[in-house]
Design a protein around this motif. Structure first.
Motif, PDB file in Angstrom:
ATOM      1  N   ASP A 269       0.852  -1.190   0.000  1.00  0.00           N
ATOM      2  CA  ASP A 269       0.000   0.000   0.000  1.00  0.00           C
ATOM      3  C   ASP A 269       0.891   1.244   0.000  1.00  0.00           C
ATOM      4  O   ASP A 269       2.109   1.151  -0.154  1.00  0.00           O
ATOM      5  CB  ASP A 269      -0.921  -0.040   1.222  1.00  0.00           C
ATOM      6  CG  ASP A 269      -1.959  -1.148   1.090  1.00  0.00           C
ATOM      7  OD1 ASP A 269      -2.442  -1.354  -0.045  1.00  0.00           O
ATOM      8  OD2 ASP A 269      -2.258  -1.815   2.099  1.00  0.00           O
TER       9      ASP A 269
ATOM     10  N   LYS B  37      -4.391   2.088   2.259  1.00  0.00           N
ATOM     11  CA  LYS B  37      -4.938   1.655   0.959  1.00  0.00           C
ATOM     12  C   LYS B  37      -5.060   2.871   0.047  1.00  0.00           C
ATOM     13  O   LYS B  37      -5.408   3.961   0.509  1.00  0.00           O
ATOM     14  CB  LYS B  37      -6.345   1.064   1.148  1.00  0.00           C
ATOM     15  CG  LYS B  37      -6.362  -0.195   1.976  1.00  0.00           C
ATOM     16  CD  LYS B  37      -6.309  -1.411   1.062  1.00  0.00           C
ATOM     17  CE  LYS B  37      -6.063  -2.685   1.856  1.00  0.00           C
ATOM     18  NZ  LYS B  37      -4.979  -3.491   1.329  1.00  0.00           N
TER      19      LYS B  37
ATOM     20  N   ARG C  55      -7.881   2.801  -5.341  1.00  0.00           N
ATOM     21  CA  ARG C  55      -8.176   1.347  -5.267  1.00  0.00           C
ATOM     22  C   ARG C  55      -7.415   0.558  -6.331  1.00  0.00           C
ATOM     23  O   ARG C  55      -7.718  -0.606  -6.592  1.00  0.00           O
ATOM     24  CB  ARG C  55      -9.666   1.059  -5.425  1.00  0.00           C
ATOM     25  CG  ARG C  55     -10.503   1.637  -4.321  1.00  0.00           C
ATOM     26  CD  ARG C  55     -11.971   1.567  -4.682  1.00  0.00           C
ATOM     27  NE  ARG C  55     -12.738   2.244  -3.652  1.00  0.00           N
ATOM     28  CZ  ARG C  55     -13.317   1.633  -2.634  1.00  0.00           C
ATOM     29  NH1 ARG C  55     -13.212   0.346  -2.490  1.00  0.00           N
ATOM     30  NH2 ARG C  55     -13.999   2.335  -1.743  1.00  0.00           N
TER      31      ARG C  55
END
Ligand code: NAP
Ligand code: MG
Length: 505
Positions: free
Chosen positions: A48, A57, A61
């Motif tokens: 990440d 995160k 995405r």
């Protein structure tokens, strides 16, 4: 790949069984493979973004793969930061700057930077393996140069953190704030160290973006930074592509941009920051001239030329990609170069014998091959070593061109691969004029027995770094940077502090 086979001693067997490394000198034997073990490196399946001291995160995405260019196998997938992620990272860096880092006594700041240097040393083997896996450079380079020099940069700038008043007597050095830093794929960990160490030492906080094809050692550095307990937000690391870099450059709350990469992207950045009060340093491309005079120690010079363009696949901004050799010794030098080229080992980057590893990406290999075909079309004469290349991965034979004209594209443009253009000259004035005749001015090399010649040339060559009777030598204490389209600003040494401070009286 051939290099994973057992050692073979008989010449016949060597050729029949491996066909991997043919030494022109007919030694009768080939090198036994000496691969470094992958098991000493731990690489996560997914990474990440490193924001505010934590792994977060991505808002996007999205993740993208990073591969091993020697095998084309996927190593890991890493997050792709978008503008929202850049906002989060810059906000974290701003808070860390205002609330913690700029207020911290310099002696305390120094301790963190020392700690990072020490942990890099402790993890040196793992970092070197990951650097070679992710980028394709020979383990000998990553182990003996990239990683130790990265640690040395942190040590060096840790030393300056509480001595800025001695660096700039009677002036007060103030940090600038949040630095956005963007780095290329040829020295991933070392470029991160060049950028982060002086920024931290001078009291700035950082958002760093590594290159798309080589993010892994920067992510390992994030783990090291966590282990060193650096306060959250002081260093943030965002992986992503060019768009992530552009979002960083255009972010309104960035005080300074430090960029290392191509001249084309450097120009885009220069335009993007014009009219803002962001400070900028640009470390860009190069087309270094390596100049051999007839009185030079020729064997030493040939080794310097080989080192300057072929080791590290020519993926070096300061690579000696143009060789100017004095006419009287040209034949001899070219013969020696060809002999030496035939003994260079191209192959598995993890093998400790390998001289030339994998080209960093398919795209870069295509660029290099395009220039090789341009060179041939322009009428230059090509010579390449006859080594066999592995079946998979991106590899290129060491290649040289003779009969090159000064105006040829292979003598003017940056190829960034193991391709050498050879030109000749008769007099000092002539070679100075020719060497200076490119848009770049990053580095140069001079090989001669005469000190007076060295001083004459170093005064008149328009290059930021000039090596005499050596090439590609680096030290954290000595500044590095370019003239002309090679950029501006200096990294390393006392000069490397200046881009990160405001001096007041
Ligand atoms: P590059 O394409 O210019 O990329 C450098 C970095 O900028 C990468 O992180 C890249 O991301 C990012 N980037 C791409 N487009 C951008 C944009 N529009 N705005 C902001 N960032 C952007 O260069 P490269 O091909 O990686 O590296 C090779 C070049 O670097 C050569 O020209 C070499 O001479 C130069 N270099 C110079 C020095 C020096 O000290 N002077 C040292 C090393 C290398 P992506 O990776 O995702 O494209
Ligand atoms: Mg990679």
């Amino acid at each position: 790949m051939a290099t994973t086979k057992k050692p073979i001693r008989s010449k016949k067997a060597a050729v029949a069984k491996t066909n991997s490394i043919k030494l022109k000198f007919d030694t009768g034997w080939t090198y036994a493979p000496a691969p470094e073990s992958k098991s000493a490196a731990s690489i996560n399946k997914q990474y990440d973004l490193f924001i505010n001291g934590e792994w977060q995160k991505p808002e996007s995405r999205k993740y993208f793969d990073t591969i091993n260019p020697a095998t084309e196998e996927k190593l890991s997938e890493v997050a792709e930061a978008n503008a929202a992620d850049v906002n989060k990272a810059v906000a974290a860096a701003r808070t860390a700057y205002d609330k913690v880092w700029k207020k911290m006594p310099a002696t305390e700041r120094a301790k963190y930077i020392f700690r990072i240097a020490r942990i890099i040393q402790e993890k040196a083997r793992e970092l070197a393996i990951i650097e070679s896996l992710d980028g394709g450079k020979p383990i000998r380079e990553s182990r003996d140069f990239d990683v130790p020099t990265a640690a040395n940069h942190f040590f060096y700038y840790a030393g300056w953190a509480d001595k800025l008043e001695y660096a700039f007597p009677n002036r007060k050095a103030q940090p600038l704030g949040v630095a956005g830093q963007i780095i290329p794929w040829n020295f991933p960990l070392l470029m991160a160290a060049w950028k982060i160490a002086p920024a931290l030492a001078t009291g700035n906080t950082v958002v760093l973006k590594p290159a798309e094809t080589t993010p892994l050692t920067a992510l390992k550095l994030a783990e090291i930074i966590q282990e060193a307990d650096l306060p959250p937000g002081v260093v943030n690391i965002l992986t992503g592509a060019g768009a992530t870099g552009a979002a960083l450059v255009n972010h309104p709350d960035i005080n300074k941009i430090a960029f290392t990469g191509s001249t084309d992207v450097g120009k885009i950045i220069q335009r993007a920051v014009s009219g803002t009060n962001k400070r900028v340093t640009l470390e860009l491309g190069g087309k270094a001239a390596n100049i051999i005079f007839e009185d030079a120690p020729l064997d030493q010079a040939v080794e310097g030329v080989i080192n300057g363009i072929f080791f590290n696949q020519g993926h070096v901004c300061c690579a000696g990609s143009r060789l100017y050799v004095q006419e009287s010794v040209a034949k001899e030098v070219i013969r020696k170069l060809k002999d030496r080229m035939s003994s260079l080992l191209v192959g598995d980057p993890l093998d400790k014998n390998t001289d030339i590893g994998a080209i960093n990406s398919k795209q870069q290999l295509d660029t290099i091959l395009k220039y090789i075909s341009i060179g041939k079309k322009e009428g230059a004469e090509m010579y390449e070593s006859n080594c066999r290349l592995p079946n998979k991965g991106f590899f290129c034979r060491p290649t040289l061109f003779t009969n090159v004209a000064q105006s040829n594209r292979i003598a003017q443009e940056e190829i960034f691969g193991p391709v050498l253009s050879i030109l000749t000259f008769r007099t000092d004035d002539e070679v100075i004029e020719k060497a200076n005749n490119t848009p770049y001015g990053l580095s140069a090399g001079v090989w001669t027995d005469k000190g007076s010649k060295i001083f004459n040339l170093t005064k008149r060559l328009r290059a930021g770094v000039i090596w005499a009777n050596t090439f590609n030598k680096f030290d954290p204490g000595s500044p590095f940077g370019g003239y002309k389209e090679s950029g501006y600003g200096r990294e390393g040494g006392l000069h490397g502090l200046l881009p990160y401070i405001e001096l007041t009286s």
